[in-house]
Scaffold this motif. Structure first.
Motif, PDB file in Angstrom:
ATOM      1  N   SER A 150      45.290 -78.288  48.828  1.00 57.62           N
ATOM      2  CA  SER A 150      44.691 -77.341  47.872  1.00 57.62           C
ATOM      3  C   SER A 150      43.797 -78.021  46.838  1.00 57.62           C
ATOM      4  O   SER A 150      42.805 -77.440  46.387  1.00 57.62           O
ATOM      5  CB  SER A 150      45.783 -76.537  47.163  1.00 57.62           C
ATOM      6  OG  SER A 150      46.615 -77.371  46.386  1.00 57.62           O
ATOM      7  N   SER A 151      44.131 -79.253  46.455  1.00 59.38           N
ATOM      8  CA  SER A 151      43.350 -79.942  45.422  1.00 59.38           C
ATOM      9  C   SER A 151      41.888 -80.155  45.829  1.00 59.38           C
ATOM     10  O   SER A 151      40.975 -79.812  45.057  1.00 59.38           O
ATOM     11  CB  SER A 151      44.012 -81.276  45.073  1.00 59.38           C
ATOM     12  OG  SER A 151      43.257 -81.989  44.127  1.00 59.38           O
ATOM     13  N   PRO A 152      41.591 -80.703  47.020  1.00 66.01           N
ATOM     14  CA  PRO A 152      40.180 -80.845  47.404  1.00 66.01           C
ATOM     15  C   PRO A 152      39.479 -79.511  47.618  1.00 66.01           C
ATOM     16  O   PRO A 152      38.277 -79.387  47.350  1.00 66.01           O
ATOM     17  CB  PRO A 152      40.236 -81.646  48.707  1.00 66.01           C
ATOM     18  CG  PRO A 152      41.618 -81.475  49.226  1.00 66.01           C
ATOM     19  CD  PRO A 152      42.484 -81.328  48.014  1.00 66.01           C
ATOM     20  N   ILE A 153      40.217 -78.504  48.101  1.00 68.47           N
ATOM     21  CA  ILE A 153      39.627 -77.169  48.255  1.00 68.47           C
ATOM     22  C   ILE A 153      39.218 -76.630  46.887  1.00 68.47           C
ATOM     23  O   ILE A 153      38.136 -76.067  46.704  1.00 68.47           O
ATOM     24  CB  ILE A 153      40.625 -76.198  48.931  1.00 68.47           C
ATOM     25  CG1 ILE A 153      40.986 -76.670  50.340  1.00 68.47           C
ATOM     26  CG2 ILE A 153      40.050 -74.778  48.966  1.00 68.47           C
ATOM     27  CD1 ILE A 153      39.830 -76.700  51.300  1.00 68.47           C
ATOM     28  N   SER A 154      40.088 -76.826  45.887  1.00 66.62           N
ATOM     29  CA  SER A 154      39.798 -76.385  44.523  1.00 66.62           C
ATOM     30  C   SER A 154      38.609 -77.137  43.936  1.00 66.62           C
ATOM     31  O   SER A 154      37.743 -76.546  43.279  1.00 66.62           O
ATOM     32  CB  SER A 154      41.045 -76.594  43.652  1.00 66.62           C
ATOM     33  OG  SER A 154      40.813 -76.176  42.331  1.00 66.62           O
TER      34      SER A 154
END
Length: 482
Positions: free
Chosen positions: A337-341
């Motif tokens: 989720s962090s890189p997507i965010s």
């Protein structure tokens, strides 16, 4: 797109985040063993309040500084003066409000521990953020690494000193708070060697600040929900068990998070240049690398949680074993989720992201209240994983090409992870197989399958290694000719 620069920055950040967190983790484990479950629960509560308060001194300013600072022709010194002025104002206001809330919401017997942990930490976070933000926007990650390392080591050493002296919980809270403050002084000193001290008030960093503030708050707030809500719905014993179990995944996540910090300025740089195609390619690469690391970190702790808790915390923390098994999946979910965010923020979707994250934050509070009041720390652990899963699904859905990014990133990795997870549970059932050997088998098979099925990931790593070897060879030849 300079992948070698990202790798170099990742190495600097690795030493400042991962290794220092590892040392801090050892100190925290010794603290848990020394204080016992209830007093460790109180200290965890104080640290959670400190982390939340520290966020309100920043409110997303670092993100807007990076956005503006990576634009062509930007005046870094002026932007930094605005940044510091706003942070000092936010810090003073946060300090006042936090002290009032502590005196209002908590028992008088807890005042001393909470206040002496929170007050110096708030001041320290302002000063530390000043240095970290400057060196991150200028992509001088070795100085960011130095700041993180000095603050982390000061905290770890102060806690270890308290452990050696067999101090009480108040001494631990005092040591924690002032180590953050001293780290902030070091950070400010490093910046003042590069730029003049200057304060300025302007709205240059205010555009989009609310969106970044909401997103940053959610990222910071989720890990602190467990201790804060459990203290109200259950007992300090449950807070202690949950905090001890959560500490391990929070340290592990720093490894993939190093890549996120290294990629982040580059994503904005490509976005500011309107190079959307390369930005998406970079985001896919970031997601793939971080997911791969997250999967490898999740496997041993999800499968052999009892063994890890017994080794790390001791037999008296046996109740934390199942919590660790559940919470270890957070490392994987956050690694995706962090890189997507980050990709959403760099592509200009930060407002939509913020609206979704506010809704998810409200849902998180409800889930934690319902599950922790009925099932204690176990309920809080499941609530944490459910919230992270919903967060991932929502972030992917916010962007039209979100599914494409996930598919290209996890298309081959997801089946490998599921296979290794099932194999791990089978290996766990073999009584004569040592957990260390089991982990070695899982890691070996995971890497073999990953590099066999994902040619792109293998190719990127090989190219980076080739460039590094060529650079070293060239420097050696120059040295020999001289």
């Amino acid at each position: 797109m300079n992948l070698l620069t990202i790798v170099k920055n990742s190495i600097y950040l690795f030493f400042s985040h991962v290794l220092v967190r590892f040392v801090s983790g050892i100190a925290t484990i010794l603290v848990a063993r020394s204080l016992g479950i209830d007093e460790y629960g109180l200290l965890s509560l104080a640290i959670s309040i400190t982390i939340i308060s520290g966020f309100f001194t920043e409110l997303g300013l670092t993100h807007t500084l990076i956005r503006e600072g990576t634009k062509a022709g930007s005046d870094i010194e002026e932007l930094l003066a605005i940044y510091l002025g706003k942070r000092l104002f936010y810090g003073g206001l946060t300090l006042l409000v936090t002290c009032v809330l502590i005196l209002t919401l908590y028992s008088p017997s807890h005042y001393q521990v909470l206040l002496w942990c929170v007050i110096p930490s708030i001041l320290g976070s302002v000063l530390t953020g000043y240095g970290v933000a400057y060196f991150q926007v200028t992509q001088l990650m070795k100085f960011t690494a130095l700041i993180r390392a000095s603050t982390g080591l000061l905290t770890a050493l102060s806690l270890l000193l308290c452990f050696y002296l067999k101090s009480d919980v108040f001494s631990y809270s005092l040591a924690y708070g002032f180590s953050i403050l001293f780290g902030g002084v070091i950070s400010t000193g490093l910046v003042l060697r590069k730029v003049r001290f200057k304060l300025k008030w302007s709205n240059k960093l205010s555009n989009g600040l609310i969106s970044f503030s909401i997103s940053g708050f959610v990222v910071m707030f989720f890990p602190q929900l467990g201790p804060i809500i459990l203290e109200k719905t259950s007992s300090l014993t449950q807070v202690g068990n949950y905090s001890a179990a959560y500490r391990i995944p929070s340290i592990l996540y720093q490894i993939p998070n190093v890549l996120a910090l290294a990629f982040y300025p580059m994503l904005f740089k490509l976005s500011n240049a309107n190079n959307n195609f390369e930005q998406v390619k970079l985001n896919i690469m970031q997601t793939k690398f971080m997911s791969c690391i997250g999967m490898m970190l999740c496997l041993p702790f999800a499968i052999y949680s009892e063994w890890w808790v017994n080794i790390v915390l001791g037999r008296q923390w046996v109740e934390a074993a199942f919590l660790l098994s559940v919470l270890s999946f957070i490392v994987l979910l956050q690694s995706i989720s962090s890189p997507i965010s980050d990709g959403l923020a760099a592509a200009g979707y930060h407002k939509k992201r913020s609206i979704f994250q506010v809704a998810n934050c409200c849902l998180a509070v409800i889930l934690f209240l319902l599950l922790s009041s009925r099932y204690g720390a176990v309920g809080a652990a499941f609530a944490a994983v459910i919230v992270e899963l919903i967060n991932l699904i929502g972030l992917v859905a916010l962007r039209k090409i979100g599914i494409v990014i996930i598919y290209k990133s996890l298309g081959s990795l997801a089946p490998i992870f599921i296979t290794m997870l099932l194999l791990g549970y089978y290996l766990k059932g073999i009584s004569w197989l040592n957990p260390v050997l089991g982990v070695v088998i899982l890691f070996s098979l995971f890497l073999i399958l990953t590099f066999s099925l994902d040619k792109e990931l293998k190719g990127k790593l090989v190219n980076v290694l080739k460039k590094q070897v060529e650079k070293k060879t060239k420097s050696v030849k120059i040295g020999d000719s001289i």
